[in-house]
Design a protein around this motif. Structure first.
Motif, PDB file in Angstrom:
ATOM      1  N   MET A   1       0.492  -1.067   0.012  1.00 38.86           N
ATOM      2  CA  MET A   1       0.068   0.112   0.120  1.00 38.86           C
ATOM      3  C   MET A   1       0.793   1.215  -0.068  1.00 38.86           C
ATOM      4  O   MET A   1       0.667   2.035  -0.739  1.00 38.86           O
ATOM      5  CB  MET A   1      -0.949  -0.104   1.221  1.00 38.86           C
ATOM      6  N   TRP A   2       1.915   1.136   0.947  1.00 38.77           N
ATOM      7  CA  TRP A   2       2.607   2.437   0.812  1.00 38.77           C
ATOM      8  C   TRP A   2       3.520   2.545  -0.465  1.00 38.77           C
ATOM      9  O   TRP A   2       3.514   3.725  -0.895  1.00 38.77           O
ATOM     10  CB  TRP A   2       3.638   2.139   2.167  1.00 38.77           C
ATOM     11  N   ASP A   3       3.869   1.358  -0.659  1.00 37.63           N
ATOM     12  CA  ASP A   3       4.725   1.563  -1.945  1.00 37.63           C
ATOM     13  C   ASP A   3       3.762   2.398  -2.839  1.00 37.63           C
ATOM     14  O   ASP A   3       4.434   3.050  -3.761  1.00 37.63           O
ATOM     15  CB  ASP A   3       5.337   0.291  -2.375  1.00 37.63           C
ATOM     16  N   LEU A   4       2.553   1.470  -3.178  1.00 35.87           N
ATOM     17  CA  LEU A   4       1.877   2.011  -4.281  1.00 35.87           C
ATOM     18  C   LEU A   4       1.506   3.559  -4.017  1.00 35.87           C
ATOM     19  O   LEU A   4       1.511   4.411  -5.294  1.00 35.87           O
ATOM     20  CB  LEU A   4       0.491   1.251  -4.097  1.00 35.87           C
ATOM     21  N   LYS A   5       1.101   3.825  -2.923  1.00 36.40           N
ATOM     22  CA  LYS A   5       0.692   5.347  -2.723  1.00 36.40           C
ATOM     23  C   LYS A   5       1.826   6.087  -3.109  1.00 36.40           C
ATOM     24  O   LYS A   5       1.737   7.273  -3.536  1.00 36.40           O
ATOM     25  CB  LYS A   5       0.630   5.588  -1.019  1.00 36.40           C
ATOM     26  N   LYS A   9       2.170   8.981  -6.090  1.00 36.92           N
ATOM     27  CA  LYS A   9       2.415  10.574  -5.607  1.00 36.92           C
ATOM     28  C   LYS A   9       3.586  10.863  -6.396  1.00 36.92           C
ATOM     29  O   LYS A   9       3.748  12.123  -6.842  1.00 36.92           O
ATOM     30  CB  LYS A   9       2.562  10.487  -4.231  1.00 36.92           C
ATOM     31  N   SER A  10       4.743   9.877  -6.505  1.00 35.69           N
ATOM     32  CA  SER A  10       5.796  10.194  -7.284  1.00 35.69           C
ATOM     33  C   SER A  10       5.670  10.745  -8.539  1.00 35.69           C
ATOM     34  O   SER A  10       6.153  11.457  -9.323  1.00 35.69           O
ATOM     35  CB  SER A  10       6.861   9.378  -7.006  1.00 35.69           C
ATOM     36  N   LEU A  11       5.029   9.680  -9.185  1.00 33.14           N
ATOM     37  CA  LEU A  11       4.339  10.030 -10.710  1.00 33.14           C
ATOM     38  C   LEU A  11       3.800  11.484 -10.678  1.00 33.14           C
ATOM     39  O   LEU A  11       3.969  12.032 -11.544  1.00 33.14           O
ATOM     40  CB  LEU A  11       3.670   8.825 -11.222  1.00 33.14           C
ATOM     41  N   LYS A  12       2.714  11.809  -9.934  1.00 33.94           N
ATOM     42  CA  LYS A  12       2.054  12.838  -9.892  1.00 33.94           C
ATOM     43  C   LYS A  12       2.857  14.127  -9.732  1.00 33.94           C
ATOM     44  O   LYS A  12       2.738  15.434 -10.377  1.00 33.94           O
ATOM     45  CB  LYS A  12       1.078  12.906  -8.982  1.00 33.94           C
ATOM     46  N   LEU A 331       7.838  -0.511  -9.280  1.00 32.77           N
ATOM     47  CA  LEU A 331       6.390  -0.568  -9.203  1.00 32.77           C
ATOM     48  C   LEU A 331       5.864   0.902  -9.751  1.00 32.77           C
ATOM     49  O   LEU A 331       4.789   0.975 -10.534  1.00 32.77           O
ATOM     50  CB  LEU A 331       6.070  -0.175  -7.407  1.00 32.77           C
ATOM     51  N   GLU A 332       6.634   2.018  -9.843  1.00 35.41           N
ATOM     52  CA  GLU A 332       6.388   3.069 -10.345  1.00 35.41           C
ATOM     53  C   GLU A 332       6.558   3.129 -11.892  1.00 35.41           C
ATOM     54  O   GLU A 332       5.488   3.378 -12.752  1.00 35.41           O
ATOM     55  CB  GLU A 332       7.635   4.210 -10.041  1.00 35.41           C
ATOM     56  N   ILE A 333       7.497   2.289 -12.446  1.00 39.57           N
ATOM     57  CA  ILE A 333       7.509   1.893 -13.824  1.00 39.57           C
ATOM     58  C   ILE A 333       6.345   1.008 -14.360  1.00 39.57           C
ATOM     59  O   ILE A 333       5.810   1.388 -15.382  1.00 39.57           O
ATOM     60  CB  ILE A 333       8.932   1.397 -14.066  1.00 39.57           C
ATOM     61  N   SER A 334       6.078  -0.071 -13.576  1.00 46.20           N
ATOM     62  CA  SER A 334       4.946  -0.688 -13.874  1.00 46.20           C
ATOM     63  C   SER A 334       3.629  -0.008 -14.004  1.00 46.20           C
ATOM     64  O   SER A 334       2.983  -0.228 -14.875  1.00 46.20           O
ATOM     65  CB  SER A 334       4.726  -1.984 -12.802  1.00 46.20           C
ATOM     66  N   ILE A 335       3.337   0.782 -12.996  1.00 51.52           N
ATOM     67  CA  ILE A 335       1.986   1.847 -13.201  1.00 51.52           C
ATOM     68  C   ILE A 335       2.229   2.358 -14.616  1.00 51.52           C
ATOM     69  O   ILE A 335       1.115   2.314 -15.148  1.00 51.52           O
ATOM     70  CB  ILE A 335       1.979   2.617 -11.776  1.00 51.52           C
ATOM     71  N   MET A 336       3.392   2.963 -14.714  1.00 51.59           N
ATOM     72  CA  MET A 336       3.279   3.859 -16.002  1.00 51.59           C
ATOM     73  C   MET A 336       3.141   2.920 -17.517  1.00 51.59           C
ATOM     74  O   MET A 336       2.261   3.273 -18.226  1.00 51.59           O
ATOM     75  CB  MET A 336       4.617   4.475 -16.286  1.00 51.59           C
ATOM     76  N   ILE A 337       3.569   1.573 -17.219  1.00 47.83           N
ATOM     77  CA  ILE A 337       3.553   0.748 -18.460  1.00 47.83           C
ATOM     78  C   ILE A 337       2.116   0.374 -18.342  1.00 47.83           C
ATOM     79  O   ILE A 337       1.764   0.199 -19.615  1.00 47.83           O
ATOM     80  CB  ILE A 337       4.681  -0.162 -18.295  1.00 47.83           C
ATOM     81  N   LEU A 338       1.831  -0.182 -17.319  1.00 46.63           N
ATOM     82  CA  LEU A 338       0.394  -0.804 -17.234  1.00 46.63           C
ATOM     83  C   LEU A 338      -0.790   0.399 -17.920  1.00 46.63           C
ATOM     84  O   LEU A 338      -1.560   0.066 -18.580  1.00 46.63           O
ATOM     85  CB  LEU A 338      -0.140  -1.043 -15.938  1.00 46.63           C
TER      86      LEU A 338
END
Lengths: 785, 220
Positions: A1-5, A9-12, A331-338
Motif C-alpha cells: 500500500m505504502w509503495d503504491l501510494k 504520488k511520485s508520478l504525480k 512499481l512506479e515504472i509498472s504503473i506507467m507501463i500498465l
C-alpha cells in the motif's frame, strides 16, 4: 500500500515528464499492437479449417520439350473429379472457379455482385465455413443453386427471408438455397456468394474438359494419415492417362503436385513473394518501434533520475534496503507501463477502422484477435517492462546515501553515454525510415508517371456487364460518338493495365504453340490510346478481311526474330495475317517487362467487355451524367458503372501504395515518439544545466551564444546518426528497388532531405526548451537554496 | 560509551597523490553528550559525520559503536546498525516533496517494519511533541524552512535513535528559526538524546557540551 501510494504520488509530482513518457509509450505500443495484429492475422490464414492438415491444393508444373515453362494452380475443370475417383487416398475434392463479378437481377433490378465463386458440392465439408441457413451437404448440389453471405443477403433482401428466392443471370434463374456466415478475414478463399459448380456444366459457352478453359482451382481432402507424396508419385501415370498422352505430340507435359493448405498463403499464391517481403518490412518496423519506445522510456527515466536519486537516497538513509528501493522504482515504472498499455489498447480498439484503411485489407479487431495475439501481446508487455524497468531501477537504486548529504547527485558518465547512445539509435532509425518513405514515394511516383507507351488521361472505362449491352455495342458507340465532349470510343475485350489473357498460338514456322497475351479491340483502339504504329496498317473500318488479321507489338517481333513481320501468319482457329506492328506499351504492371502481344479484331476471344471513352476535357463529371442517360436509354435494365483509366492504373500498385501509406504513417509515428523522447530529455538535461547557463551568462555569454552551446550537443548526435544511417538506408533501399523492373534512382538528395528534416525537427524540439533556458535571468538560477 | 574512533584515516587518490580527508581522528562519545564539530569549509566536518553515521567507509583505523566493531562489519550489518540507532538531520532538510508531513514522518517506520497501528501512534506522538498537528496534511513546499527542519528532526527522532547526526541543521534558516532549532536540540539532549552536529556558527556550537575543531582533516 505504502509503495503504491508513494509511487503514485511520485508520478504525480513529475506529471509533465510522466505524461510525455506515457504518451510516447502508448502511441508506440498501439502501433506495435496493430502491427502484431496484422502479422498474426497473416500467419493465421486458413488456420481455422478443421481438416487443414489434410487439405491440399492441386498445382501443375508445365514442361515444354523437357524445359520448365510455367507453374500454376489455375487449371482445367476435370482434374478434381478424376483425382477423387482414381486415388483411394483422396477422401473428398472440391472444385472452384477463380472469383468473378457479374450483374445479377433481383426482381428485374440489376445488382453487381463482386467476388462470387462457383464451388463444388462438398465445399462446406472440406472447408470449415459455416452455414447459417441450409444443409451443408445439399446447398451446392443442384445446378443453379446459390449460397449468399449474411452481408450480401442483408443487402439484397433486408430482413426478408432469402432462401427460396431467385436471382437472374443471363436470363437463367438461380435459386438461393442457403446463407453462409461471412468468411473470416484470414482466408484466401473469401467469397460474397457461392454458386453450385454443377451450374458450369449447364451454362452456355463454357468449356468443361481436360484440354482448355483454364480457370478452375481444385482442393482435395486426403483420408487421415494419407501421404501426399504417394499421390505425387502416381501422378505421372494419372496425368498421362487423362491429358499428357494428347499433349505428347506438341511436346507439352503437365506434372501434378499438391500444395499443403497451410503453405499456400506465404508460398504458393501469386502475391506470396511481395507479401513475405512486406511482412518482413512490417516486422522490422515493429521491432524498431518497440526499441525506440523502450529507449524513450529508459531515457526519460534516466533524465528524470536526479529526483529519483534524491528520493531513493533519503529513504535509504531512513532504513530502506536496496531491494525495497528497487521494488519501489519497478512499481512506479509498472504503473506507467500498465497505464500506457491501457491507453494503447483503447487506441487500437478505437482506431481500428483507420488501421484497416491504412493496411488496405481487413484485419480482425481486438476482440476477434484470439489467443495467439493475446500471448504475443503479453510477451511484448513483459519484455518491455523488463527492459524498460530493470536497467534504470538498478542504476538508481544503487545510489549511495552519503551522496545526498553532500548533494552530489548526478547520473554518472556511463549514464550519460548510454543516454547519448540511445538517442543516436533513435535518430538512426528515424533517418532510415525517412529515407525509406521518400524512396518508396519516389518509386511510386515514377511508376505512375512512367511513360507506359499509351495515353491514359481522360479515358473512361465503362464495363459492359450484360449480354444486352454487348450486343448493342455498335449502337452504343455511335450514340456516344455523337456527344460533343467525346473524342473517341472503342470496345475492347480487356483493359490493358494489369495483364491480359494468354492463349496458345502457332506463329509462322512454329510447330509448338506459344503462350501469348492477346487483346481484342476495334479499329479505334490505337487512336484512342495514342499508340503509334511502327510499320504496316491499323485495322480498317468496314473491311471484313481485316477481321481475320492480327496486329502484334515490337516485343513479339523481337521474340520471333523476324526481319519483316508484315504478311507473316499466326495460326489459331485458322490462319491470320499480320498487317501491322505497334510500338511497345505496358499492358501489365511495371513490375515486369513488356511481353509479346497479339491484337485481334474479330471478337474471337469473346464479346467486348469494356467500352473506352476518350474526352478532350479533364473534367468528365458532366459527361458522365450524359453518358449514363444515353446508356439507360439504350439498355434500361443494365447497370452503369465507370472508372477512370489512370486511376485503375494506379490501383495496380495498391500493394505498393498500401505499403507506402503504412511506411509513411509508421515513420511519422516513430519520429514523433522519438521527438517526444527528445523533448523530455532536453527538458531535464537543461534543468541540470541551469546553473551552468547562469554562470556563463554572468560571465558575459549572450542568449544566442548559450542557445548555440546547448544545441551544439544535439547537432553532433544527429550528425553521428546521419553517418550511421546513410549506408544502412542506402543498402536497404537498393535491395528494395531491385524488386522492380523499372526503378527510380536513389538520389543523394533523398539522404540530404532525410538528414535535414531530422535535424530541423530535432532542433525545433530542443529549442523549445533551450530558448527558454538561455533567456533565464542568471540571478535566479544562481541563487543558492 | 556510545562510540569510539581510534586513529581513523580516510583519503582519496588524485593524480598519483594521496589527499587526506581525515587524518588520525581519535574520538570518544558518551551517551547523552552534545558535540559540535567546527572548522572551515573543506576541513572534513561532513566527512567525519558521514563516517560516524556509517554512510562513508574509512581507509584505516577502528570504529566501535555500542560494542560492535564497525570496521569489521559487512556493508549490510553496518546499514542495519545505523538504521537502528542513528537519526539524520540535513541542512536542506531532504523531505520527500511528494509526501505530506505526516507521511514523511511515517516513512522510516515503514522501512523498519512497524505495524500500521503502531506507526499511527508514533506519528501522532511526534506531531504532538513538536506541536505540528495542524500541519500534518501539508506538503513540504507549503512550510517555512524552520518548519521543514522541525519535520526533519521529528523524522530523525521517530524511531527513537540513540544518536542524532545533524549536518549544519540551521544552515538554510534565518537567525530566529535557527535559534528555535538549537533550543529544540538542547531540549532533546536534556531528555537524553546524544547529538553530534556540524556547524559554522560559534553561537550554535555553544549549545553543545563539547566542541571539536577540525583543520585539514585533523582534530586540533
Amino acid at each position: 500500500m505504502w509503495d503504491l501510494k508513494f509511487a503514485l504520488k511520485s508520478l504525480k509530482k513529475s506529471l509533465g515528464i510522466t505524461l510525455i513518457n506515457v504518451l510516447g509509450f502508448s502511441l508506440g505500443l498501439s502501433a506495435i499492437f496493430f502491427l502484431v495484429q496484422y502479422l498474426t492475422n497473416e500467419y493465421s490464414f486458413d488456420d481455422f479449417h478443421k481438416n487443414k492438415g489434410q487439405i491440399y491444393r492441386i498445382a501443375i508444373k508445365s514442361y515444354e520439350n523437357g524445359q520448365f515453362e510455367d507453374e500454376t494452380f489455375v487449371y482445367t475443370s476435370e482434374v478434381g473429379k478424376a483425382i477423387k475417383s482414381d486415388f483411394p487416398e483422396v477422401d473428398e475434392y472440391v472444385s472452384l472457379t477463380t472469383p468473378s463479378n457479374d450483374v445479377f437481377y433481383l426482381d428485374n433490378a440489376p445488382h453487381k455482385i463482386n467476388d462470387y465463386i462457383y464451388a463444388g458440392a462438398s465445399f462446406f465439408d472440406v472447408f470449415s465455413f459455416q452455414l447459417k441457413e441450409g444443409d451443408p451437404d445439399k446447398v451446392l448440389l443442384a445446378p443453379y443453386s446459390i449460397v449468399l453471405t449474411e452481408t450480401l443477403a442483408k443487402n439484397l433482401f433486408g430482413n426478408e427471408e432469402p432462401v427460396g428466392r431467385q436471382l437472374v443471370l443471363n436470363e437463367e434463374p438461380y435459386t438461393i438455397t442457403g446463407v453462409a456466415q461471412n468468411p473470416p478475414t484470414n482466408t484466401d478463399l473469401g467469397f460474397n456468394m457461392l454458386v453450385s459448380f454443377s451450374t458450369r456444366y449447364k451454362q452456355k459457352n463454357v468449356y468443361m474438359g481436360w484440354n482448355g478453359g483454364n480457370q478452375y482451382v481444385h482442393y482435395v481432402k486426403l483420408v487421415s494419415k494419407a501421404d501426399p507424396l504417394s499421390i505425387e508419385k502416381k501422378a505421372d501415370a494419372f496425368m498421362w492417362k487423362y491429358i499428357n498422352k494428347d499433349y505428347e505430340e506438341i511436346g507439352i507435359k503437365d506434372l501434378l503436385y499438391l500444395q499443403p493448405l497451410s503453405d499456400i498463403h506465404f508460398r504458393y499464391n501469386p502475391e506470396s513473394a511481395s507479401l513475405k517481403r512486406n511482412m518482413l518490412i512490417f516486422s522490422v518496423i515493429a521491432v524498431l518501434l518497440l526499441a525506440i519506445v523502450i529507449i524513450n522510456f529508459v531515457n526519460l527515466f534516466i533524465a528524470n533520475a536526479s529526483k529519483q536519486l534524491r528520493n531513493m537516497g533519503i529513504v535509504k538513509v531512513h532504513g530502506a534496503s536496496r531491494v525495497q528501493t528497487l521494488k519501489h522504482l519497478l512499481l512506479e515504472i509498472s504503473i506507467m507501463i500498465l497505464f500506457s498499455i491501457l491507453v494503447a489498447l483503447t487506441l487500437v480498439q478505437f482506431l481500428h477502422p483507420y488501421f484497416e484503411a491504412l493496411a488496405g485489407k481487413a484485419v480482425p479487431s481486438l476482440m476477434e484477435s484470439g489467443w495467439t495475439f493475446a500471448l504475443i501481446l503479453l510477451g511484448i508487455v513483459m519484455a518491455t517492462t523488463f527492459l524498460a524497468g530493470i536497467f534504470p531501477s538498478f542504476l538508481i537504486s544503487s545510489v549511495q546515501p552519503s551522496k545526498i548529504i553532500k548533494n552530489e547527485l548526478t547520473v554518472g558518465q556511463s549514464g550519460k553515454k548510454l543516454k547519448n547512445g540511445l538517442v543516436v539509435f533513435q535518430f538512426v532509425v528515424s533517418i532510415f525510415l525517412i529515407v525509406g518513405t521518400i524512396t518508396s514515394e519516389k518509386q511510386l511516383n515514377y511508376m505512375n508517371r512512367f511513360d507506359t507507351g499509351y495515353n491514359k488521361e481522360n479515358v473512361l472505362v465503362l464495363p459492359l456487364q450484360t449480354q444486352e449491352l454487348q450486343q448493342k455495342i455498335d449502337l452504343l458507340k455511335e450514340e456516344l460518338n455523337q456527344m460533343s465532349l467525346v473524342k473517341n470510343v472503342s470496345a475492347v475485350s480487356e483493359v490493358p493495365y494489369n495483364g491480359l489473357t494468354m492463349n496458345g498460338y502457332f506463329p509462322e514456322g512454329r510447330t509448338t504453340p506459344e503462350m501469348i497475351n492477346v487483346i481484342d479491340v476495334d479499329e479505334d483502339f490505337l487512336a484512342l490510346l495514342d499508340i503509334s504504329m511502327v510499320s504496316g496498317n491499323n485495322f480498317a473500318k468496314n473491311m471484313a478481311t481485316d477481321d481475320n488479321s492480327y496486329l502484334v507489338n515490337e516485343s513479339f517481333v523481337k521474340k520471333m526474330g523476324w526481319e519483316n513481320p508484315i504478311g507473316k501468319t499466326i495460326t489459331r482457329n485458322g490462319e491470320h495475317k499480320i498487317i501491322g506492328v505497334v510500338k511497345d506499351f505496358n499492358f501489365a504492371s511495371l513490375r515486369s517487362n513488356i511481353k509479346p502481344l497479339i491484337i485481334t479484331n474479330a471478337s474471337e476471344i469473346g464479346p467486348p467487355n469494356f467500352l473506352l471513352v476518350k474526352s478532350d476535357r479533364a473534367n468528365l463529371s458532366q459527361l458522365i451524367g450524359d453518358i449514363e442517360n444515353k446508356w439507360k436509354a439504350i439498355s434500361p435494365n443494365s447497370l452503369f458503372e465507370y472508372q477512370f483509366l489512370d486511376q485503375q492504373f494506379e490501383k495496380v500498385y495498391r500493394a505498393e501504395l498500401s505499403i507506402q501509406k503504412l511506411l509513411r504513417s509508421f515513420s511519422f509515428l516513430t519520429i514523433l515518439v522519438a521527438l517526444l523522447g527528445l523533448l523530455g530529455l532536453s527538458r531535464s538535461s537543461i534543468n541540470n544545466r541551469i546553473k551552468e547557463i547562469g554562470i556563463r551568462k554572468v560571465n558575459g555569454a549572450s542568449s544566442q551564444e548559450v542557445l548555440a552551446l546547448l544545441n551544439k550537443d544535439y547537432v553532433k548526435l544527429i550528425l553521428l546518426s546521419f553517418l550511421i544511417a546513410v549506408p544502412l538506408a542506402w543498402y536497404a533501399m537498393h535491395k528494395w528497388l531491385e524488386s522492380f523492373a523499372y526503378q527510380t534512382s536513389l538520389s543523394w538528395w533523398i539522404f540530404a532531405l532525410a538528414g535535414g528534416i531530422t535535424l530541423l525537427v530535432a532542433l525545433l524540439t530542443v529549442s523549445w526548451q533551450t530558448i527558454k533556458a538561455s533567456r533565464t535571468n542568471p540571478a535566479n538560477s544562481l541563487k543558492t537554496e | 560509551m556510545l562510540l569510539q574512533l581510534n586513529n581513523i584515516f580516510k583519503w582519496v587518490n588524485s593524480g598519483g597523490q594521496r589527499i587526506f580527508l581525515l587524518k588520525d581522528i581519535n574520538l570518544e562519545v558518551e551517551e547523552g553528550e552534545f558535540i559540535s564539530i567546527m572548522g572551515p569549509s573543506g576541513s572534513g566536518k561532513s566527512t567525519l559525520l558521514n563516517v560516524i553515521g556509517m554512510l562513508d567507509a574509512f581507509d584505516e583505523g577502528e570504529y566501535n559503536f555500542l560494542e560492535e566493531s564497525v570496521h569489521d562489519l559487512k556493508e549490510k550489518h553496518r546499514a542495519n546498525l545505523y538504521k537502528e540507532y542513528i537519526g539524520f538531520v540535513f541542512q536542506s532538510y531532504h523531505l520527500l516533496d511528494e509526501l505530506t508531513v505526516q507521511e514523511n514522518l511515517e516513512m522510516p517506520l515503514i522501512y523498519k517494519k512497524f505495524k500500521g497501528s503502531e506507526r499511527k501512534a508514533m506519528v501522532a506522538d511526534m506531531l504532538d511533541r513538536f506541536s505540528i498537528v495542524g500541519k500534518k496534511d501539508l506538503f513540504p513546499a507549503q512550510l517555512s524552512g524552520g518548519q521543514q527542519q522541525l519535520v526533519g528532526i521529528a523524522r530523525a527522532l521517530i524511531s527513537n535513535p540513540k544518536l542524532i547526526l545533524a549536518d549544519e541543521p540551521t544552515g538554510n534558516l534565518n537567525s530566529k528559526q535557527g535559534e528555535e532549532i538549537m533550543e529544540l536540540f538542547k531540549q532533546l539532549n536534556e531528555e537524553g538524546v546524544t547529538i553530534i552536529q556540524v556547524t559554522h556558527s560559534e553561537k550554535n556550537a555553544e549549545y553543545g557540551s563539547r566542541i571539536i575543531n577540525l583543520l585539514d582533516g585533523r582534530m586540533i
